[in-house]
Design a protein around this motif. Structure first.
Motif, PDB file in Angstrom:
ATOM      1  N   HIS A   1       0.823  -1.214   0.000  1.00  0.00           N
ATOM      2  CA  HIS A   1       0.000   0.000   0.000  1.00  0.00           C
ATOM      3  C   HIS A   1       0.862   1.271   0.000  1.00  0.00           C
ATOM      4  O   HIS A   1       0.368   2.361  -0.312  1.00  0.00           O
ATOM      5  CB  HIS A   1      -0.926  -0.054   1.228  1.00  0.00           C
ATOM      6  CG  HIS A   1      -1.881   1.078   1.340  1.00  0.00           C
ATOM      7  ND1 HIS A   1      -2.770   1.416   0.339  1.00  0.00           N
ATOM      8  CD2 HIS A   1      -2.083   1.981   2.343  1.00  0.00           C
ATOM      9  CE1 HIS A   1      -3.465   2.471   0.727  1.00  0.00           C
ATOM     10  NE2 HIS A   1      -3.079   2.826   1.933  1.00  0.00           N
TER      11      HIS A   1
ATOM     12  N   ASP B   1      12.762  -0.231   3.422  1.00  0.00           N
ATOM     13  CA  ASP B   1      12.019  -1.498   3.329  1.00  0.00           C
ATOM     14  C   ASP B   1      13.018  -2.615   3.535  1.00  0.00           C
ATOM     15  O   ASP B   1      14.225  -2.396   3.383  1.00  0.00           O
ATOM     16  CB  ASP B   1      11.345  -1.622   1.940  1.00  0.00           C
ATOM     17  CG  ASP B   1      10.212  -2.635   1.947  1.00  0.00           C
ATOM     18  OD1 ASP B   1      10.479  -3.849   2.132  1.00  0.00           O
ATOM     19  OD2 ASP B   1       9.057  -2.222   1.780  1.00  0.00           O
TER      20      ASP B   1
ATOM     21  N   LYS C   1      -3.307   2.411   9.580  1.00  0.00           N
ATOM     22  CA  LYS C   1      -4.220   1.665  10.440  1.00  0.00           C
ATOM     23  C   LYS C   1      -4.041   0.183  10.159  1.00  0.00           C
ATOM     24  O   LYS C   1      -3.534  -0.146   9.074  1.00  0.00           O
ATOM     25  CB  LYS C   1      -5.673   2.085  10.271  1.00  0.00           C
ATOM     26  CG  LYS C   1      -6.206   2.271   8.859  1.00  0.00           C
ATOM     27  CD  LYS C   1      -6.139   1.228   7.846  1.00  0.00           C
ATOM     28  CE  LYS C   1      -6.742  -0.109   8.031  1.00  0.00           C
ATOM     29  NZ  LYS C   1      -6.604  -0.980   6.844  1.00  0.00           N
TER      30      LYS C   1
ATOM     31  N   ARG D   1      -0.435 -12.593  -0.709  1.00  0.00           N
ATOM     32  CA  ARG D   1       0.490 -11.489  -1.032  1.00  0.00           C
ATOM     33  C   ARG D   1       1.549 -11.270   0.042  1.00  0.00           C
ATOM     34  O   ARG D   1       2.619 -10.755  -0.229  1.00  0.00           O
ATOM     35  CB  ARG D   1      -0.275 -10.190  -1.306  1.00  0.00           C
ATOM     36  CG  ARG D   1      -0.651  -9.446  -0.037  1.00  0.00           C
ATOM     37  CD  ARG D   1      -1.491  -8.225  -0.269  1.00  0.00           C
ATOM     38  NE  ARG D   1      -1.534  -7.388   0.925  1.00  0.00           N
ATOM     39  CZ  ARG D   1      -2.187  -7.684   2.045  1.00  0.00           C
ATOM     40  NH1 ARG D   1      -2.861  -8.830   2.133  1.00  0.00           N
ATOM     41  NH2 ARG D   1      -2.165  -6.861   3.076  1.00  0.00           N
TER      42      ARG D   1
ATOM     43  N   TRP E   1       1.949 -12.265   6.610  1.00  0.00           N
ATOM     44  CA  TRP E   1       1.118 -11.915   7.767  1.00  0.00           C
ATOM     45  C   TRP E   1      -0.367 -11.821   7.423  1.00  0.00           C
ATOM     46  O   TRP E   1      -1.205 -11.737   8.324  1.00  0.00           O
ATOM     47  CB  TRP E   1       1.603 -10.597   8.391  1.00  0.00           C
ATOM     48  CG  TRP E   1       1.551  -9.423   7.446  1.00  0.00           C
ATOM     49  CD1 TRP E   1       2.468  -9.091   6.489  1.00  0.00           C
ATOM     50  CD2 TRP E   1       0.507  -8.444   7.348  1.00  0.00           C
ATOM     51  NE1 TRP E   1       2.071  -7.955   5.805  1.00  0.00           N
ATOM     52  CE2 TRP E   1       0.872  -7.545   6.325  1.00  0.00           C
ATOM     53  CE3 TRP E   1      -0.693  -8.220   8.032  1.00  0.00           C
ATOM     54  CZ2 TRP E   1       0.072  -6.458   5.963  1.00  0.00           C
ATOM     55  CZ3 TRP E   1      -1.482  -7.132   7.666  1.00  0.00           C
ATOM     56  CH2 TRP E   1      -1.089  -6.274   6.640  1.00  0.00           C
TER      57      TRP E   1
ATOM     58  N   ASN F   1      -8.877  -5.108   9.787  1.00  0.00           N
ATOM     59  CA  ASN F   1      -8.025  -4.528   8.753  1.00  0.00           C
ATOM     60  C   ASN F   1      -8.805  -4.042   7.534  1.00  0.00           C
ATOM     61  O   ASN F   1      -9.093  -2.853   7.456  1.00  0.00           O
ATOM     62  CB  ASN F   1      -6.858  -5.462   8.413  1.00  0.00           C
ATOM     63  CG  ASN F   1      -5.755  -4.689   7.686  1.00  0.00           C
ATOM     64  OD1 ASN F   1      -5.808  -3.466   7.599  1.00  0.00           O
ATOM     65  ND2 ASN F   1      -4.772  -5.378   7.166  1.00  0.00           N
TER      66      ASN F   1
END
Ligand code: NAD
Length: 392
Positions: free
Chosen positions: A20, A44, A105, A173, A176, A194
């Protein structure tokens, strides 16, 4: 002549570039072009692929470690778009290095961690905006205005319905995705916490209950996908002020439609489609009246807060009501499976789409009647095992 500091672009670091984070990069581009921010680095665990122009920002330094990135770039703003269980540790590092935050979030994967985050933010004197973009909607103020002037009459309750199609690709993807916990960490990646976190948080905001604890909470969680967490859930809570609020959601719908939150009054109903900032007033005997509202961009609000002291729209404490729901999900028994006879399963090019029979009308009926799935007679549903009085 040098421009004074308060008009120079704020140096910004983006953490989490492959998921995202790409949408954040796209949304940041106009702010970079306007000279409001300047992307000074990305962080990252995996580097961007060679030649990646970062959605138009061009090449910037890449770091695999947040503390190093903050030291080298001296970023004043950090955007954290990383897995849920990394939010608190990474946010703490950013605050320790003097950087304001936009944190995605759900805020944290437990209430205890939310308290730790609030304490760290307060001790730092820095700002932390939580990425519940729907809470920037001016439609929320309009709902409060209409309720305040009595347009709905007495409120019977608030019901939210969300039906989206998410295939196995959504869960494949990231490691987690669809996990309740992983490697000893709380993750709580369920439908309510989520993908439909905005439905919960926005419903609470409409009830003016986003910062407190509910007085009671009932929860039914199910999954059709072979995952640990829920993909289809039904929640009913009573706010501190006594408003009944339900949220019924599924990621196993035939198609995706805009989620809807309806306030039921004895004189009229008012529906907010929070992804569209669209409000529709339904009054008996009259044509429905639809209006579309603006939305304050959370990054622009954060910059205005840092520079001019404009109130921050979504500080962590505004997500406490939501995090109470998340904690109930976290501590609830595992979701029950929706067995194969209640699913339509389609397989195409290595991807599986599971649609629960009759799920779309069911979530809407829940939002209309403020009833849980088991009370509506869904053949796969069982009464909520977690009807709890929430300790205050
Ligand atoms: N506000 C919204 O509408 C919205 C939409 C989608 C996702 N999100 C949130 O954004 C966050 C990320 O979700 P996603 O779907 O992009 O996840 P993802 O797993 O697809 O991507 C996360 C990225 O973070 C990187 N990463 C993981 N651990 C890291 C670490 N310790 N340090 C630096 N980078 C690390 C990964 O390599 C990956 O590039 C989640 O909190 C999610 O809930 C919000």
């Amino acid at each position: 002549m040098n421009r004074p500091d308060h008009t120079a672009p704020l140096p910004l670091l983006l953490v989490g570039v492959h998921g995202h984070g790409r949408s954040h990069l796209r949304a940041l581009l106009p702010l970079a072009k306007a000279g409001t921010i300047r992307l000074v680095g990305v962080c990252d665990r995996r580097p961007p692929v060679p030649g990646d122009d970062l959605e138009g920002h061009g090449e910037v330094p890449y770091f695999d470690d947040l503390a190093t990135a903050l030291k080298r770039t001296r970023a004043r703003l950090t955007v954290l778009v990383t897995p849920i269980h990394t939010h608190l540790p990474l946010a703490t590092v950013a605050l320790e290095h003097g950087s304001h935050l936009l944190l995605e979030k759900p805020t944290t994967p437990s209430l205890a961690q939310l308290t730790l985050l609030e304490d760290a933010v307060q001790a730092s004197g820095l700002a932390c905006q939580i990425g519940f973009q729907s809470l920037g909607s001016e439609a929320i103020d309009e709902v409060h205005r209409l309720v305040g002037e009595g347009a709905l009459g007495t409120l019977r309750g608030i019901g939210a319905a969300g039906a989206w199609k998410r295939t196995s690709a959504y869960y494949d993807r990231a490691p987690w995705a669809g996990r309740r916990r992983m490697d000893g960490h709380e993750v709580v990646d369920g439908a309510l916490t989520n993908p439909f976190a905005h439905a919960v948080a926005t419903s609470l905001a409409l009830a003016r209950a986003e910062s407190g604890a509910p007085s009671s909470l009932e929860l039914e969680m199910y999954h059709a996908h072979p995952i640990e967490s829920d993909d289809t859930s039904s929640l009913r809570l009573r706010t501190e002020e006594g408003t009944t609020l339900t949220v019924a959601v599924t990621l196993c719908a035939p198609d995706s439609r805009p989620p809807a939150i309806t306030l039921h009054g004895d004189r009229a109903d008012l529906t907010l489609e929070y992804t569209l900032d669209r409000l529709t007033l339904h009054q008996p005997g009259q044509e429905p009246r639809t209006t579309t509202h603006g939305r304050v961009n959370l990054m622009e609000n954060l910059v205005a807060h840092v520079r001019e002291g404009v109130p921050l729209l979504v500080p962590p404490e505004r997500t406490r009501g939501f995090t109470h729901v998340l904690d109930a999900v976290r501590t609830a028994p595992d979701p029950r499976p929706v067995t194969a006879e209640h699913q339509e399963v389609y397989r195409q090019e290595g991807v599986t789409h599971r649609s629960i029979s009759g799920i779309e009308p069911l979530v809407h009926e829940s939002a209309r009647s403020l009833a849980l799935f088991s009370e509506l007679g869904a053949p796969w549903a069982r009464p909520a095992p977690t009807n709890t009085e929430v300790p205050q």
